[in-house]
Design an enzyme around this catalytic site. Structure first.
Site, PDB file in Angstrom:
ATOM      1  N   GLY A   1       2.534   2.104  10.905  1.00 18.40           N
ATOM      2  CA  GLY A   1       3.811   3.242  10.656  1.00 18.40           C
ATOM      3  C   GLY A   1       4.458   3.827  11.627  1.00 18.40           C
ATOM      4  O   GLY A   1       4.915   4.621  12.066  1.00 18.40           O
TER       5      GLY A   1
ATOM      6  N   ASN B   1       0.996  -1.287  -0.115  1.00 13.97           N
ATOM      7  CA  ASN B   1      -0.081  -0.002   0.039  1.00 13.97           C
ATOM      8  C   ASN B   1       0.688   1.082   0.072  1.00 13.97           C
ATOM      9  O   ASN B   1       1.665   1.486   0.971  1.00 13.97           O
ATOM     10  CB  ASN B   1      -0.789   0.154   1.370  1.00 13.97           C
ATOM     11  CG  ASN B   1      -1.921   1.319   1.381  1.00 13.97           C
ATOM     12  OD1 ASN B   1      -1.904   1.873   0.430  1.00 13.97           O
ATOM     13  ND2 ASN B   1      -2.191   1.269   2.590  1.00 13.97           N
ATOM     14  N   TRP B   2       0.897   1.906  -0.961  1.00 13.39           N
ATOM     15  CA  TRP B   2       2.101   2.911  -1.198  1.00 13.39           C
ATOM     16  C   TRP B   2       1.393   4.373  -0.559  1.00 13.39           C
ATOM     17  O   TRP B   2       2.251   5.350  -0.389  1.00 13.39           O
ATOM     18  CB  TRP B   2       2.134   3.291  -2.755  1.00 13.39           C
ATOM     19  CG  TRP B   2       2.886   2.042  -3.362  1.00 13.39           C
ATOM     20  CD1 TRP B   2       3.321   0.938  -2.783  1.00 13.39           C
ATOM     21  CD2 TRP B   2       3.257   1.907  -4.800  1.00 13.39           C
ATOM     22  NE1 TRP B   2       4.077   0.038  -3.747  1.00 13.39           N
ATOM     23  CE2 TRP B   2       4.004   0.676  -4.918  1.00 13.39           C
ATOM     24  CE3 TRP B   2       3.160   2.903  -6.078  1.00 13.39           C
ATOM     25  CZ2 TRP B   2       4.610   0.422  -6.307  1.00 13.39           C
ATOM     26  CZ3 TRP B   2       3.822   2.496  -7.046  1.00 13.39           C
ATOM     27  CH2 TRP B   2       4.485   1.236  -7.092  1.00 13.39           C
ATOM     28  N   LYS B   3       0.086   4.215  -0.132  1.00 10.98           N
ATOM     29  CA  LYS B   3      -0.341   5.387   0.454  1.00 10.98           C
ATOM     30  C   LYS B   3      -0.304   6.626  -0.606  1.00 10.98           C
ATOM     31  O   LYS B   3      -0.215   6.461  -1.610  1.00 10.98           O
ATOM     32  CB  LYS B   3      -0.079   5.527   1.893  1.00 10.98           C
ATOM     33  CG  LYS B   3      -0.083   4.324   2.622  1.00 10.98           C
ATOM     34  CD  LYS B   3       0.002   4.444   4.068  1.00 10.98           C
ATOM     35  CE  LYS B   3      -0.260   3.330   4.989  1.00 10.98           C
ATOM     36  NZ  LYS B   3       0.079   3.371   6.219  1.00 10.98           N
TER      37      LYS B   3
ATOM     38  N   GLU C   1      -6.899   4.435   8.058  1.00 16.50           N
ATOM     39  CA  GLU C   1      -6.673   6.035   7.713  1.00 16.50           C
ATOM     40  C   GLU C   1      -7.971   6.472   7.021  1.00 16.50           C
ATOM     41  O   GLU C   1      -8.297   7.743   7.356  1.00 16.50           O
ATOM     42  CB  GLU C   1      -5.425   6.213   7.058  1.00 16.50           C
ATOM     43  CG  GLU C   1      -4.165   5.955   7.648  1.00 16.50           C
ATOM     44  CD  GLU C   1      -2.905   5.298   6.959  1.00 16.50           C
ATOM     45  OE1 GLU C   1      -3.076   5.560   5.522  1.00 16.50           O
ATOM     46  OE2 GLU C   1      -1.991   4.765   7.306  1.00 16.50           O
TER      47      GLU C   1
ATOM     48  N   GLU D   1      -5.320  -4.929  10.435  1.00  9.58           N
ATOM     49  CA  GLU D   1      -4.155  -4.100  10.972  1.00  9.58           C
ATOM     50  C   GLU D   1      -4.597  -3.407  12.120  1.00  9.58           C
ATOM     51  O   GLU D   1      -5.154  -2.440  12.150  1.00  9.58           O
ATOM     52  CB  GLU D   1      -4.242  -3.024   9.616  1.00  9.58           C
ATOM     53  CG  GLU D   1      -3.828  -3.666   8.517  1.00  9.58           C
ATOM     54  CD  GLU D   1      -3.229  -2.543   7.409  1.00  9.58           C
ATOM     55  OE1 GLU D   1      -2.459  -2.795   6.859  1.00  9.58           O
ATOM     56  OE2 GLU D   1      -4.068  -1.738   7.199  1.00  9.58           O
TER      57      GLU D   1
ATOM     58  N   SER E   1       3.462  -2.273  10.360  1.00  9.31           N
ATOM     59  CA  SER E   1       4.936  -2.338  10.391  1.00  9.31           C
ATOM     60  C   SER E   1       5.694  -3.823  10.144  1.00  9.31           C
ATOM     61  O   SER E   1       6.653  -4.116  10.923  1.00  9.31           O
ATOM     62  CB  SER E   1       5.529  -1.827  11.790  1.00  9.31           C
ATOM     63  OG  SER E   1       5.085  -0.473  12.233  1.00  9.31           O
TER      64      SER E   1
ATOM     65  N   HIS F   1      -9.289   0.943   4.836  1.00 11.43           N
ATOM     66  CA  HIS F   1      -8.048   1.052   5.742  1.00 11.43           C
ATOM     67  C   HIS F   1      -8.433   1.924   6.830  1.00 11.43           C
ATOM     68  O   HIS F   1      -9.257   3.083   6.719  1.00 11.43           O
ATOM     69  CB  HIS F   1      -7.183   1.660   4.750  1.00 11.43           C
ATOM     70  CG  HIS F   1      -5.824   1.831   5.244  1.00 11.43           C
ATOM     71  ND1 HIS F   1      -5.359   2.529   6.197  1.00 11.43           N
ATOM     72  CD2 HIS F   1      -4.878   0.979   5.142  1.00 11.43           C
ATOM     73  CE1 HIS F   1      -4.102   2.408   6.488  1.00 11.43           C
ATOM     74  NE2 HIS F   1      -4.026   1.360   5.907  1.00 11.43           N
TER      75      HIS F   1
ATOM     76  N   GLY G   1       2.911  -0.974   4.323  1.00  2.11           N
ATOM     77  CA  GLY G   1       3.064   0.277   4.105  1.00  2.11           C
ATOM     78  C   GLY G   1       4.398   0.752   3.769  1.00  2.11           C
ATOM     79  O   GLY G   1       5.103   0.784   2.595  1.00  2.11           O
ATOM     80  N   GLY G   2       5.075   1.203   4.715  1.00  2.00           N
ATOM     81  CA  GLY G   2       6.522   1.797   4.574  1.00  2.00           C
ATOM     82  C   GLY G   2       7.333   0.858   3.843  1.00  2.00           C
ATOM     83  O   GLY G   2       8.202   1.357   2.940  1.00  2.00           O
TER      84      GLY G   2
HETATM   85  P1  PGA Z   1       2.838   0.014   7.764  1.00  2.00           P
HETATM   86  O1  PGA Z   1       1.477   0.432   7.136  1.00  2.00           O
HETATM   87  O2  PGA Z   1       3.558  -1.132   7.054  1.00  2.00           O
HETATM   88  O3  PGA Z   1       3.928   1.501   7.452  1.00  2.00           O
HETATM   89  O4  PGA Z   1       2.680  -0.012   9.202  1.00  2.00           O
HETATM   90  C1  PGA Z   1       0.704  -0.640   6.824  1.00  2.00           C
HETATM   91  C2  PGA Z   1      -0.669  -0.096   6.453  1.00  2.00           C
HETATM   92  O5  PGA Z   1      -1.011   1.010   6.914  1.00  2.00           O
HETATM   93  O6  PGA Z   1      -1.286  -0.761   5.335  1.00  2.00           O
END
Ligand code: PGA
Length: 250
Positions: free
Chosen positions: A172, A9-11, A96, A166, A212, A94, A233-234
């Site tokens: 993150g 997920n490149w956000k 977010e 998640e 993470s 998600h 994500g990251g």
């Molecule tokens: P993260 O994000 O790997 O940076 O913790 C995961 C996500 O929100 O899908």
């Protein structure tokens, strides 16, 4: 047998040209993977990345989608638009989107059903906040998000759904749930699916862990019985780290 499924997920990262260059590297790096691998760039990067991943083993996902067909919805992107450029999956609910943009279980459910109807494969995200976990509400929150998110989805259509667990406090932050803690929640999600649908549906559903996930913790997470993949994500933003995650079994 559940096939491992790693999604990046490149956000809101990478411009369209950066995304295209990165996707080219990934297509090379991910050749021969046993796991399914997916990238989810921003909307504006999707057309360019779609051209790059076409014919490769890299799947394409969007990070969100409108809950309605078309028309007067300023700022929204429809399922048909995503399908037209070759998008196969869509991440929905998600944390977010829930926390920053106020998406409710009911809206997310509408999107899940609409995605399925249109032929997009949803990745339904669920997860508790730290306050909810500490207040002993973990199972209640997960039950509600899974049950409400899948309301009206038939058992046949459930086969098209991936669930991503998640925990919000692990996204993150560098804090990962321990493999045992994560597995316990995945096991609980399977129980919820077994109660709502059937034991075979619960056995078959792919449940990703997210929060993470990194090259150095992916192996121990994937060793757990109920963890079938990761939503990353990251660590999905660099070729080497995402490659190590996709090739966790090598
Ligand atoms: P993260 O994000 O790997 O940076 O913790 C995961 C996500 O929100 O899908």
């Amino acid at each position: 047998m559940r096939t491992a499924f790693m999604a990046g997920n490149w956000k809101m990262n990478k411009t369209p040209s950066e995304a295209v260059a990165f996707a080219k590297e990934l297509v090379e790096a991910l050749k021969g993977a046993n796991a399914k691998a997916l990238v989810a760039p921003t909307f504006v990067a999707l057309p360019g990345v779609a051209e790059v991943v076409k014919g490769s083993n890299v799947l394409l996902g969007a990070q969100n989608m409108a809950s309605v067909e078309s028309g007067a919805h300023t700022g929204e992107v429809s399922a048909d638009m995503l399908l037209d450029i070759g998008v196969q999956y869509v991440i929905l609910g998600h944390s977010e989107r829930r926390a920053i943009y106020g998406e409710t279980d009911s809206l997310i459910n509408t999107k899940v059903k609409f995605a399925i109807e249109k032929g997009l494969l949803p990745i339904l995200c669920v997860g508790e906040t730290l306050e909810e976990r500490e207040a002993g509400k973990l199972e209640e929150v997960i039950l509600t998000q899974v049950k409400e998110g899948l309301k009206g989805v038939s058992e046949a259509d459930l086969a098209k759904v991936t669930i991503a667990y998640e925990p919000v406090w692990a996204i993150g932050t560098g804090k990962t749930a321990t493999p045992d803690d994560a597995d316990a929640v995945h096991k609980y999600i399977r129980k919820v699916i077994a109660d709502l649908y059937s034991g075979s549906a619960a056995d078959a559903i792919i449940i990703q862990y997210g929060g993470s996930v990194k090259p150095d913790n992916v192996k121990e997470l994937m060793a757990m019985e109920n963890i079938d993949g990761a939503l990353v994500g990251g660590a999905s933003l660099k070729t080497d780290s995402f490659k190590s995650i996709v090739f966790f079994d090598k």
